[in-house]
Design a protein around this motif. Structure first.
Motif, mmCIF file in Angstrom:
data_model
loop_
_atom_site.group_PDB
_atom_site.id
_atom_site.type_symbol
_atom_site.label_atom_id
_atom_site.label_comp_id
_atom_site.label_asym_id
_atom_site.label_seq_id
_atom_site.Cartn_x
_atom_site.Cartn_y
_atom_site.Cartn_z
ATOM 1 N N TRP A 14 11.583 -25.744 -26.867
ATOM 2 C CA TRP A 14 11.014 -26.362 -27.926
ATOM 3 C C TRP A 14 10.614 -25.489 -29.174
ATOM 4 N N LYS A 18 12.133 -25.601 -33.289
ATOM 5 C CA LYS A 18 11.108 -25.862 -34.137
ATOM 6 C C LYS A 18 11.377 -24.715 -35.261
ATOM 7 N N GLU A 22 12.714 -24.930 -39.152
ATOM 8 C CA GLU A 22 11.810 -24.622 -40.223
ATOM 9 C C GLU A 22 12.559 -23.529 -41.201
ATOM 10 N N CYS A 28 8.942 -30.146 -39.509
ATOM 11 C CA CYS A 28 8.715 -30.898 -38.058
ATOM 12 C C CYS A 28 7.759 -30.415 -37.207
ATOM 13 N N SER A 29 7.336 -31.396 -36.324
ATOM 14 C CA SER A 29 6.153 -31.066 -35.415
ATOM 15 C C SER A 29 6.777 -31.449 -34.188
ATOM 16 N N LEU A 30 6.096 -30.591 -33.274
ATOM 17 C CA LEU A 30 6.065 -30.894 -31.800
ATOM 18 C C LEU A 30 4.883 -31.496 -31.114
ATOM 19 N N MET A 116 10.026 -33.939 -30.873
ATOM 20 C CA MET A 116 9.974 -33.086 -32.069
ATOM 21 C C MET A 116 10.229 -34.361 -33.176
#
Length: 143
Positions: A14, A18, A22, A28-30, A116
């Motif tokens: 993950w 990410k 980026e 984005c966010s996990l 994500m």
């Protein structure tokens, strides 16, 4: 990456996904599985897309004999609570609408993260492209 959940198969972690996104200009966010299906669908509806890890060990309404598989959710439809599914592991499911609650139920909770969310893209922050890769495609000599 060095991530190989079973020792016999490899996958990207993950964090590496990410970091890569980026570097390509995505925000984005996990995240872990939301507390409710409603909260999950609300977040999916606000994101440009969501990459999720599913498992038939959690719920096999859509996926059978699947112990960990990434799929992509697009185009949330509030009127039907459906998402457009990108599923490279199944030609039958790929590019179909599925109930967002079924995806929520199948999120693999034994993973560090389950989702994500991709919130935005900015070409100005695309460091990969700014390293000199252009928009012109160069055809192979055989063509």
């Amino acid at each position: 990456s060095e991530y190989a959940p079973s020792g016999t198969s490899g996958a990207i972690s993950w964090q590496d996904m990410k970091t890569t996104l980026e570097e390509m200009g995505f925000t984005c966010s996990l995240e872990k599985k939301s507390e409710s299906a409603k909260e999950f669908s609300d977040k999916v509806s606000k994101a440009q897309c969501a990459l999720v890890l599913i498992s038939s060990g959690e719920d096999d309404a859509i996926w059978q004999d699947t112990y960990g598989h990434y799929v992509t959710l697009w185009l949330y439809d509030e009127s039907s609570n459906a998402v457009f599914l990108g599923d490279s592991g199944s030609p039958e499911r790929n590019r179909s609408d599925v109930d967002c609650d079924d995806v929520y139920n199948a999120l693999k909770t034994s993973s560090d993260y389950q989702v994500m969310y991709i919130w935005s893209y900015s070409e100005d922050y695309n460091h990969w492209k700014s390293d000199g890769i252009g928009e012109i495609w160069n055809a192979p000599d055989e063509m």
